[in-house]
Write an enzyme that holds these catalytic residues in place. Structure first.
Site, PDB file in Angstrom:
ATOM      1  N   GLN A  86       0.838  -1.211   0.000  1.00  0.00           N
ATOM      2  CA  GLN A  86       0.000   0.000   0.000  1.00  0.00           C
ATOM      3  C   GLN A  86       0.872   1.259   0.000  1.00  0.00           C
ATOM      4  O   GLN A  86       0.575   2.240   0.688  1.00  0.00           O
ATOM      5  CB  GLN A  86      -0.936  -0.005   1.217  1.00  0.00           C
ATOM      6  CG  GLN A  86      -2.170  -0.872   1.045  1.00  0.00           C
ATOM      7  CD  GLN A  86      -3.095  -0.352  -0.052  1.00  0.00           C
ATOM      8  OE1 GLN A  86      -3.135   0.841  -0.355  1.00  0.00           O
ATOM      9  NE2 GLN A  86      -3.839  -1.255  -0.665  1.00  0.00           N
ATOM     10  N   SER A  87       1.934   1.246  -0.786  1.00  0.00           N
ATOM     11  CA  SER A  87       2.870   2.375  -0.795  1.00  0.00           C
ATOM     12  C   SER A  87       2.257   3.645  -1.390  1.00  0.00           C
ATOM     13  O   SER A  87       1.843   3.662  -2.560  1.00  0.00           O
ATOM     14  CB  SER A  87       4.111   1.981  -1.607  1.00  0.00           C
ATOM     15  OG  SER A  87       4.902   3.122  -1.882  1.00  0.00           O
TER      16      SER A  87
END
Ligand SMILES: *Cc1c(COP(=O)(O)O)cnc(C)c1O
Length: 348
Positions: A86-87
């Site tokens: 989930q960068s």
């Protein structure tokens, strides 16, 4: 009125204009009132770096203004970078690559053993990165530890295919990216000079720290632009010693590129609000995200800003911020919050 020194030497590094700047600096006394901290004489302000853009919003776009200027100057055709599944950084990179007509190759860390992007929940940042056309490869936590080698190998393969790749480290956190937060401090000095935030510098900056670049940039920028006497980087993972070393290394690289830069003396990493693991907050931190949203309309996230703000609140409760002018840098993270809506729902 204000007599803040204008930095005498402009940054030499090239910069693209990509973000919506300057971001607002807002007073938020109602948050402290809601938390029972309204009587401490704390002046809480929030720098809205969650509003630096649309889909690319957050702190990473400030770093990418400098990184992508270098990429463009080198004739890059595609970007290579890495991060967690989930960068926010990868999502911002994907968005700006699409905007600039560049490719984007992302190495994303997952604990899902299948390493199949079709089998992980298509939520939040991952969904946006794919929507924006990035090519995504999932890697294990073990492989992530050798991410720089893997990115180099991917870049070599792209060269074989006729591309000119530009490799961006995790979080965009090298000297070039960190200039984004030296420039952010300069932006704040201009705002204060024009009367914003009461026309005076801050006693302390507080912000979330995940890969060290924002901390390095602010620690240097606070001194260069005289906008805060103290910087507290709230670690969201790892520990204090790790980040102190990382920030020191980035500051060293920055000084080599721009002689005259110095870090502020009162810089500190606080790792007491990092919670159980990266991207996993405590229940108390989840409840705080809800409380802050309802008191102010400010939406924090469970991975970065919610933890950092919890660290600020803990210090306020101990009386460490009494009478101070505090600036919380809201670094973004909304898509990461949406990816955790199920975990947050019991706290509504
Ligand atoms: C990446 C990120 C941070 C941390 O910034 P670093 O420069 O990587 O330390 C803080 N908040 C949000 C929302 C982020 O995406």
């Amino acid at each position: 009125m204000s007599s803040l020194p204008t930095p005498s030497t402009p940054l030499r590094a090239a910069r693209l204009s990509l973000a919506n700047l300057p971001t607002p600096v807002e007073p938020h006394p109602a948050i402290l009132d809601a938390l029972g901290l309204g009587d401490r004489g704390i002046a809480l302000w929030i720098k809205r770096d969650d509003a630096t853009g649309g889909p690319e919003a957050g702190n990473k776009i400030r770093k990418l203004e400098f990184l992508l200027a270098e990429a463009k100057a080198l004739g890059a055709t595609t970007l290579v970078t890495c991060g967690g599944i989930q960068s926010n950084h990868c999502r911002a990179t994907a968005g700006l690559a699409a905007r600039l007509g560049l490719g984007a190759h992302l190495l994303l860390r997952t604990t899902d053993p299948e390493l199949d992007v079709a089998k992980v929940p298509p939520t939040g940042n991952l969904f946006l990165s794919r929507l924006l056309g990035a090519s995504v490869r999932l890697i294990t936590p073990a492989d992530y530890r050798r991410r720089n080698d893997l990115m180099r190998e991917l870049a070599d393969a792209l060269v074989q295919r006729g591309e000119r790749p530009y490799v961006i480290p995790e979080g965009g956190s090298n000297a070039v990216g960190s200039f984004g937060y030296v420039a952010a401090a300069e932006e704040l000095a201009t705002q204060i000079g024009a009367g914003a935030a009461g026309g005076a510098p801050f006693d302390v900056f507080v912000h979330a720290c995940g890969s060290g670049g924002t901390a390095a940039g602010l620690a240097v920028g606070a001194r260069r632009s005289a906008v805060a006497t103290r910087v507290i980087a709230m670690a969201v993972c790892d520990d204090r010693a790790t980040f102190e070393a990382r920030v020191e290394a980035i500051v060293g690289e920055m000084k080599a590129k721009e002689p005259g830069l110095e870090r502020i003396d009162a810089f500190e990493v606080d790792d007491r609000a990092k919670g159980p693991a990266y991207a996993v907050p405590t229940d108390e931190q989840r409840a705080l995200v809800v409380q802050v949203a309802r008191a102010s309309g400010i939406v924090l996230d469970p991975v970065y800003t919610g933890k950092a703000f919890a660290g600020l609140v803990a210090r306020a409760k101990r009386g460490e911020l009494d009478g101070q002018r505090v600036l919380f840098w809201h670094t973004g993270g909304l898509p990461g919050l949406l990816a955790q809506s199920t975990e947050l729902t019991p706290f509504l």
